[in-house]
Design an enzyme around this catalytic site. Structure first.
Site, short mmCIF file in Angstrom:
data_model
loop_
_atom_site.label_atom_id
_atom_site.label_comp_id
_atom_site.label_asym_id
_atom_site.label_seq_id
_atom_site.Cartn_x
_atom_site.Cartn_y
_atom_site.Cartn_z
N HIS A 1 1.12 -2.98 3.32
CA HIS A 1 2.17 -3.00 2.28
C HIS A 1 1.55 -2.86 0.88
O HIS A 1 2.08 -2.17 0.02
CB HIS A 1 2.94 -4.32 2.32
N GLN B 1 2.56 5.36 7.11
CA GLN B 1 2.51 6.30 8.23
C GLN B 1 2.39 5.56 9.57
O GLN B 1 2.59 6.15 10.62
CB GLN B 1 1.33 7.25 8.04
N LYS B 2 2.08 4.28 9.55
CA LYS B 2 2.01 3.52 10.81
C LYS B 2 3.36 3.64 11.54
O LYS B 2 3.40 3.84 12.75
CB LYS B 2 1.67 2.05 10.53
N LYS C 1 -3.01 -2.51 10.63
CA LYS C 1 -2.38 -3.71 10.05
C LYS C 1 -0.90 -3.74 10.41
O LYS C 1 -0.22 -2.71 10.33
CB LYS C 1 -2.50 -3.69 8.53
N SER C 2 -0.42 -4.89 10.82
CA SER C 2 0.99 -5.07 11.16
C SER C 2 1.34 -6.54 11.05
O SER C 2 0.54 -7.41 11.43
CB SER C 2 1.25 -4.59 12.59
#
Lengths: 281, 281
Positions: free
Chosen positions: A37, A148-149, A184-185
């Site tokens: 983010h 883009q994830k 990353k999530s």
């Protein structure tokens, strides 16, 4: 930095900015902000006079058996990250502010939403499109930033904005990864230490696929098979999909040509993770 | 007055107006303008600095067996009416300007669109919502004007704008009638002289219903029956529906309370006409 829960307050402040000729960058999020983010916020900060971040865990994009209730939240941390990154407004509405009792409208599309994540999450993209368009109407951004994830989401939003003549430029930003390769999530927080280790199979398998592409492989089925083989080596991983699709239309391709998305979704224990890479041919 | 076929030209001019702080009134139409449209344009002219009229026979709101190909067109007459009424821009795009090859998005709602005209025109309101939202994004009006003749459309657009946080005020304008009572409609041109006479049964039957309401009748079934009886006296008329619904939710009501729409659709020969009145209790 201001934190507003009310639509009218955001609208009034943005209108005042626009009267002064300021440009507005917007980063819509569900909160529990991480460096992925932050990379979007940084891009917005660089390219616009003002930056708005929304933090809203949108009920409309969760299915009945999904993780709406347990989705991680940490407003204090998020506010600090935004403040440090130079955000001007956080819009953090309650669900009732976004969806009143008589609410019944939606935005959707034929195509793009049926493949990949759409197969297991049939109402997900309708919820995403609807809330993103609502947020665009409230924030009226010049530019909006998406990671883009969530590649299918990015393609869907691009198509929606084009089709509906929304006057906002959609900017896709690269996937941000942990040092060991895991994308990353916010959902990584669900992983046990053992699962966290097993989750590396996602980025590892995509690297296998990417190496083939770099070596000149253009047959989608060969790339899919190589990624699948790699994923199947991990006992904690259960494949949802391994797909090679056109990035604009999200329809399967046989040969790599144009803009191609290689995307995977994998359950690690109960946690569903996604990752991808894009090939420009 | 300018006539533009290109989205970009409309957008550029409206943006220039907005920078000067001008307000914009918008009247979306399918052309073949009559005094009903003119009353909308006049209202827009009174209440805004600038007025945009769109003339676009929107393919997306016509069903496969409807009158898209035969829908009447007269651009010369329309341009003169707009010029005389003080319109600043006519937006008159070709279908390809509005819908490109990959177009697949739509706006729709659960509720409001299933009753009344939605029963025989299942995709109509999806097409209306989608094109109106596209037009709103292009014209960015402060106020948009819709005729009460298309009452269900007016309710749908109001709901859409509220649900999706569109920053445009929707203004409903009264039905304009011929001297003998027939509601003005571009489709009246389809009527033969004999049918034109028979079509008076619509306004006459509604008058019968309205008289009952004025006399204190609040039972919807009594009002429906009286209107139906009157309509059945006309041999050239074939009833599509006679309904009494809540004007906000477009769901049938038993008792007249709140804002109530009494609406009819009637075939006169092959021409389907609609008319209505609204009761505020």
């Amino acid at each position: 930095m201001k934190i507003y829960g009310e639509i009218d307050k955001v609208r009034a402040e943005v209108k005042a900015w626009k009267r002064e000729g300021k440009t507005v960058g917007f980063v819509p999020t569900m909160g529990y902000l991480h460096e992925g983010h932050k990379s979007l916020i940084d891009a917005a900060r660089r390219e616009n006079d003002k930056v708005v971040v929304s933090i809203f865990v949108n009920p409309m994009q969760f299915g009945p058996n999904e993780d709406l209730a347990s989705y991680p939240r940490d407003m204090e941390h998020d506010a600090k990250l935004c403040e440090d990154a130079g955000v001007d407004i956080i819009f953090h509405p309650e669900p009732e502010e976004m969806y009143d009792d008589g609410f019944c409208s939606y935005v959707d599309m034929n195509g793009l939403t049926t493949e990949l994540c759409g197969k297991t999450r049939p109402i997900h993209f309708r919820g995403v499109q609807t809330v993103v368009l609502k947020l665009f109407h409230i924030v009226t951004p010049d530019r909006a930033y998406f990671g883009q994830k969530d590649a299918q989401q990015l393609a869907v939003i691009r198509r929606m904005v084009k089709d509906l003549n929304v006057d906002t430029k959609i900017i896709g930003c690269p996937i941000v990864r942990e040092a060991d390769g895991l994308a990353k999530s916010s959902r990584n927080t669900y992983l046990s230490p053992e699962e966290r280790q097993a989750a590396l199979v996602l980025s590892r398998s995509l690297k296998t696929g990417k190496n083939l592409v770099d070596q000149g492989e253009t047959d989608a089925s060969v790339i899919r098979a190589a990624i699948t083989t790699e994923l199947e080596k991990e006992p904690l991983a259960k494949i949802d999909y391994v797909d090679v699709v056109d990035f604009d239309t999200i329809t399967p391709v046989q040969k790599l040509t144009g803009s191609v998305l290689v995307a995977i979704a994998v359950y690690i224990g109960k946690t569903r993770l996604i990752d991808n890479f894009i090939v420009e041919k």
